[in-house]
Design a protein around this motif. Structure first.
Motif, PDB file in Angstrom:
ATOM      1  N   GLN A   1       0.833  -1.195   0.000  1.00 42.02           N
ATOM      2  CA  GLN A   1       0.000   0.000   0.000  1.00 42.02           C
ATOM      3  C   GLN A   1       0.862   1.236   0.000  1.00 42.02           C
ATOM      4  OE1 GLN A   1      -3.112   0.077   2.906  1.00 42.02           O
ATOM      5  NE2 GLN A   1      -3.495   2.274   2.711  1.00 42.02           N
TER       6      GLN A   1
ATOM      7  N   GLY B   1      -0.275   5.296   0.151  1.00 41.72           N
ATOM      8  CA  GLY B   1      -1.408   6.201   0.208  1.00 41.72           C
ATOM      9  C   GLY B   1      -2.708   5.427   0.151  1.00 41.72           C
ATOM     10  N   GLU B   2      -3.558   5.727  -0.855  1.00 41.83           N
ATOM     11  CA  GLU B   2      -4.836   5.045  -1.012  1.00 41.83           C
ATOM     12  C   GLU B   2      -4.762   3.876  -1.985  1.00 41.83           C
ATOM     13  OE1 GLU B   2      -7.527   5.737   0.752  1.00 41.83           O
ATOM     14  OE2 GLU B   2      -6.394   7.287   1.807  1.00 41.83           O
ATOM     15  N   ILE B   3      -3.595   3.673  -2.609  1.00 39.16           N
ATOM     16  CA  ILE B   3      -3.438   2.615  -3.609  1.00 39.16           C
ATOM     17  C   ILE B   3      -2.969   1.336  -2.939  1.00 39.16           C
ATOM     18  CG2 ILE B   3      -2.317   1.926  -5.759  1.00 39.16           C
ATOM     19  CD1 ILE B   3      -4.219   4.255  -6.044  1.00 39.16           C
ATOM     20  N   ARG B   4      -3.698   0.227  -3.197  1.00 32.95           N
ATOM     21  CA  ARG B   4      -3.330  -1.085  -2.675  1.00 32.95           C
ATOM     22  C   ARG B   4      -3.178  -2.060  -3.839  1.00 32.95           C
ATOM     23  NH1 ARG B   4      -7.729  -1.785   2.253  1.00 32.95           N
ATOM     24  NH2 ARG B   4      -7.069   0.034   3.477  1.00 32.95           N
TER      25      ARG B   4
ATOM     26  N   LYS C   1     -12.159   9.381 -10.605  1.00 28.69           N
ATOM     27  CA  LYS C   1     -13.015   9.919  -9.558  1.00 28.69           C
ATOM     28  C   LYS C   1     -14.280  10.500 -10.175  1.00 28.69           C
ATOM     29  CE  LYS C   1      -9.461  11.101  -6.197  1.00 28.69           C
ATOM     30  NZ  LYS C   1      -8.872  12.175  -5.379  1.00 28.69           N
TER      31      LYS C   1
END
Length: 921
Positions: A804, A806-809, A840
């Protein structure tokens, strides 16, 4: 397919596992419907017809049960084995019948007292029909509580501004607390003295004896009334020599207490482990529903809402085997102990509360339990096992020390524990006295033996009033009087505190002035309703309904005839009459005679010739001068201090109160009240600079906020310590939604049982373990991303390890070792995942002119949609005719303003629902 309905999802999962294929177990999540909180839900004019409504939260659960029942062969109603459980089963069946989901389905009731495989399987071999008498008793009780709440509470609001509401049983419990406080205030302490002497035997053993006879006469408790009398008594003892008189020895047996009932469990949990009644019942519920042991969910205790003290023969036999093997055969009595219920109005023919397996000791299951669960289970286990142990044997010794002229006598007493018996395992807590089981030995004394007097002392005492009620003693008193049901005591106590009628001070109930006003009003104008014997007799009649000896509608008719007459008599009651009655009843409380130089406690300190008295205003009661409006002296409804100010317990919360000065900065520390409650503040506002503030935690009485407490609150958030697994700090603080603990991004609210100022590391870790997302580990950092310098972490996810940023996994490829992942390996995986991430959503645009033009049409359609939804979900005894729906929809569509008014009406009804709903479910 067989469908089984239970109350909780945890129980459903366990029972489904026990029953196996062919059974579908669903949860009702408690009660599925109730009386709507509005007038007319119980109609005395139509023989107490009751209008029931499915709760919005229960609708989806009832839909699932109805869908499953439509294709079932049998429907087993397996809710809890008490009256409430019987009522829930009845409600489920009624709703399913109204929805035509039971065609061709056989409905049966199943009850069990413990959630173990053997108990469940055995219960399903012996189903029965619903018990109509128990249901009738429930209907009568629910109707009574509704009628009292929705009829009496409006009278309170009109005649006693500032009051909340009243309930049938809750008001009687409040009266108990208020009357005890009045007794304490009226109590006049009396001085008395005791005289004790220390003696020594010829062998050199010392002991003490208390003076019992002086001048040849037996002394009563208050006979030595002052220091002069005590000095004379001491001189009389010192002037004489003494010898040992007759020595009395006797052996006494102390027998163990029976297993717990609901009320005795609440009492002992309060005394021994400091748990409130509500926390005790919630914790016992979890123990009953079970914990995971060896991959299987097992109920640890039997059902916890019971008045019975008897336990099964199998449990007794197991307890005796355990005692013999663990403590020795001398601790096993010759015959099993059999207990019988002595409680007034015992309502449930269940076993006492006991472990489901006596050999499942607290040590064996402690690792699977929270701290509260462990302590409560240990208490239940010890009490149950001890109830089958041998009695304790004590030797009590008493001897008189006689003067040569027989004019002065002292008494020496002692006891010796010869055999501990059940005391080896369990000692009952005491609410108002020290434990008297300890040894207080006397040396060997012989009649006529010589003793030397070493010293004589006197001690001053004052008589004490009865203590205020604790949770334990209040529950005990309610049970003694036969008021309410033990299963409702926890909710009664919570209601009294939530409505601001009482508060807990050092674990004792103190009535607030608001509570005293309500009690004075009810005893003055509705005395019969709050009489102890009337409420107890009503419980007896409800028991007769459950036994089939009294018709529940006839019981309601008799009650309503008297009650409605009393209500009618208050219609012409003026506020002046109410004030006069309350002023007379509570004058001694608010204007105590201090005996200071003939000062009139009701004299006005401003005008001098006015008389202070109770007044009622728009926002409640206060104390004012009789010379109003010429004299405008007022003060909050509170006892006056010697300086003429209101006491801290009843001071006006709207007036800032200075607690002291901060020793570090010298700034004043204030307690103030804002729109969201009371808070503490450091210093004063200067220009645009706001001073530091902190809310007072919910449940903390403002009267308990001292300077030290305020400074501790202002110092929040505080670091409790480092998490034992991650090493990261755990912080405690108060936020927008109350007190919390925080570890990294994880927050967990602190409940009423914990204090944000004192909560420790172990408790904080336990709370965080139950927080949402508790299974998610913080992740192992492997390095920083070269683009922005933010860390890249590796996590163990539900569907496999992932990296991971930030918000990216990005999930690791199958077979890749998570421990071997480096930044170089993670970067392409994250880049590939970022490329696949969906765009988004575009920000919402402003409404165009065409949208605005269409808005009224949509608003006009909204009432039609709401009306259709309401008609579809309404669950009443008779369905509305289709023809009646159409005009209602047209009317709503034609007049959007009517639809807009509905939320306001709903908001207006909400406080009434919260205030008037009776305390018993």
């Amino acid at each position: 397919m067989n469908v089984v309905v239970v109350e909780s999802p945890a129980k459903a999962k366990t029972i489904n596992k026990y029953l196996g294929p062919g059974f579908q177990v669903l949860a009702s999540y408690g009660h599925v419907r109730d009386l709507p909180a509005k007038d007319g839900s119980v109609d005395p004019e139509h023989d107490f017809n009751m209008l029931w409504e499915v709760d919005g939260r229960s609708e989806k659960h009832m839909r699932a049960i109805a869908d499953a029942a439509k294709g079932a062969t049998n429907l087993y109603l397996a809710t809890d084995p008490d009256r409430e459980g019987e009522a829930i089963s009845w409600h489920v069946r009624e709703v399913l019948e109204q929805r035509r989901a039971l065609k061709g389905v056989e409905v049966q009731r199943v009850v069990f007292n413990e959630i173990t495989k053997s108990a469940i399987v055995e219960a399903f071999k012996h189903p029965r029909a619903l018990n109509r008498e128990l249901v009738d008793a429930y209907l009568a009780r629910r109707a009574l509580d509704y009628l009292v709440g929705f009829t009496l509470s409006p009278v309170l609001w009109r005649k006693l501004p500032g009051s909340r509401s009243a309930g049938r049983v809750q008001s009687v419990a409040l009266r108990l607390v208020c009357e005890r406080e009045a007794e304490i205030e009226a109590f006049k302490p009396q001085e008395y003295w005791t005289v004790e002497a220390t003696f020594q035997t010829e062998e050199g053993n010392r002991f003490t004896a208390r003076l019992t006879h002086l001048a040849g006469r037996k002394l009563e408790k208050l006979d030595i009334a002052n220091a002069a009398g005590a000095a004379a008594a001491v001189a009389a003892v010192e002037a004489r020599s003494f010898h040992v008189g007759p020595v009395e020895r006797k052996q006494v047996r102390r027998h163990p207490q029976p297993p717990f009932t609901t009320s005795t469990l609440q009492q002992e949990a309060s005394r021994q482990i400091g748990m409130t009644a509500s926390r005790t019942m919630r914790t016992a519920q979890r123990l009953y529903e079970g914990v995971d042991i060896g991959g299987e969910t097992v109920g640890l205790i039997t059902y916890m809402r019971t008045d019975g003290v008897q336990i099964s023969g199998e449990a007794i036999a197991a307890a005796r085997r355990l005692i013999g093997g663990r403590y020795g055969e001398k601790y096993v009595p010759d015959a099993p102990r059999v207990y019988r219920t002595q409680a007034k109005n015992a309502q449930e023919a269940h076993e006492g509360i006991r472990p489901t397996d006596m050999f499942r000791t607290p040590d064996q299951v402690s690792s699977q339990l929270s701290d509260e669960e462990r302590r409560l289970y240990e208490l239940i286990w010890r009490r149950t096992v001890a109830s089958q142990m041998e009695s304790a044997l004590l030797e009590q010794v008493g001897a008189d020390l006689l003067s040569g002229d027989r004019q002065v006598t002292l008494r020496a007493t002692g006891s010796t524990l010869l055999f501990d018996g059940f005391l080896k395992l369990y000692r009952e807590g005491r609410d108002d006295a020290e434990d008297e089981d300890g040894d207080r030995r006397l040396p060997p004394l012989v009649d006529g033996g010589a003793v030397d007097r070493l010293g004589v002392d006197s001690a001053q005492h004052f008589t004490q009033p009865l203590p205020r009620y604790s949770e334990a003693s209040l529950v005990k008193r309610l049970e003694e009087l036969g008021i309410g049901r033990p299963s409702t005591y926890a909710s009664i106590i919570e209601v009294l505190q939530d409505r601001g009628y009482v508060r807990l001070d050092r674990k004792r109930f103190v009535p607030e002035d608001r509570g005293r006003l309500v009690t004075a009003f009810l005893t003055g104008f509705f005395d019969k309703l709050v009489q102890y014997n009337f409420t107890a007799e009503m419980e007896t009649k409800l028991d007769a309904v459950s036994d089939g000896r009294v018709d529940w509608r006839q019981l309601l008719r008799d009650f309503w005839q008297d009650f409605s007459t009393q209500i009618a008599q208050t219609k012409d009651l003026s506020i002046k009459d109410v004030v006069s009655a309350l002023d007379e009843d509570l004058g001694r409380h608010f204007f105590p005679d201090t005996g200071e130089g003939g000062r009139d406690p009701r004299g006005c300190p401003t005008c001098g010739d006015g008389r202070l008295g109770l007044k009622l205003g728009k926002f409640g009661a206060f104390i004012g001068c009789s010379n109003y409006p010429e004299c405008r002296y007022t003060r909050p409804l509170a006892i006056e201090n010697g300086d003429g100010s209101a006491g801290a317990d009843g001071g006006d919360p709207n007036v800032p109160k200075k607690l002291g000065d901060d020793p570090d900065t010298g700034l004043p520390v204030w307690m103030r009240k804002g729109p969201y409650g009371q808070y503490v503040q450091l210093g004063d506002a200067e220009g645009d600079t706001k001073p530091k503030r902190q809310s007072i935690p919910k449940g903390m009485p403002p009267g308990d906020v001292t300077l030290a407490v305020a400074l501790s609150l202002l110092a929040l958030p505080r670091t409790i310590g480092n998490h034992p697994e991650t090493g990261d700090p755990i912080v405690a603080g108060i936020g927008r939604f109350g007190a919390y603990v925080k570890h990294g991004p994880t927050y967990k609210s602190i409940g009423s049982g914990d204090d944000v100022l004192t909560i420790g590391l172990n408790r904080a870790v336990d709370l965080l373990a139950s927080a949402p997302g508790r299974g998610r580990q913080p992740g192992r950092p492997i390095g920083d991303h070269p683009a922005d310098g933010k860390p890249i972490t590796v996590h163990a996810g539900k569907y496999g390890p992932y990296v991971q940023h930030g918000e990216i996994r990005a999930t690791l490829p199958k077979g890749m070792d998570a421990d071997a992942v480096s930044v170089a390996v993670a970067l392409p995986l994250l880049a590939e995942r970022a490329a696949k991430a969906p765009a988004k959503p575009a920000p919402r645009r402003r409404a165009a002119a065409s949208d605005k033009a269409a808005a009224p049409a949509r608003k006009a359609a909204a009432p039609k949609k709401a009306a259709a939804k309401s008609a579809a979900s309404a669950d009443t005894a008779t369905k509305a005719k289709p023809a009646a729906k159409k005009p209602a929809v047209k009317k709503a569509a034609a007049k959007p303003a009517t639809a807009k008014a509905k939320p306001a009406a709903k908001a207006k009804a909400a406080p009434r629902k919260a205030a008037a709903k009776a305390e018993e479910q």
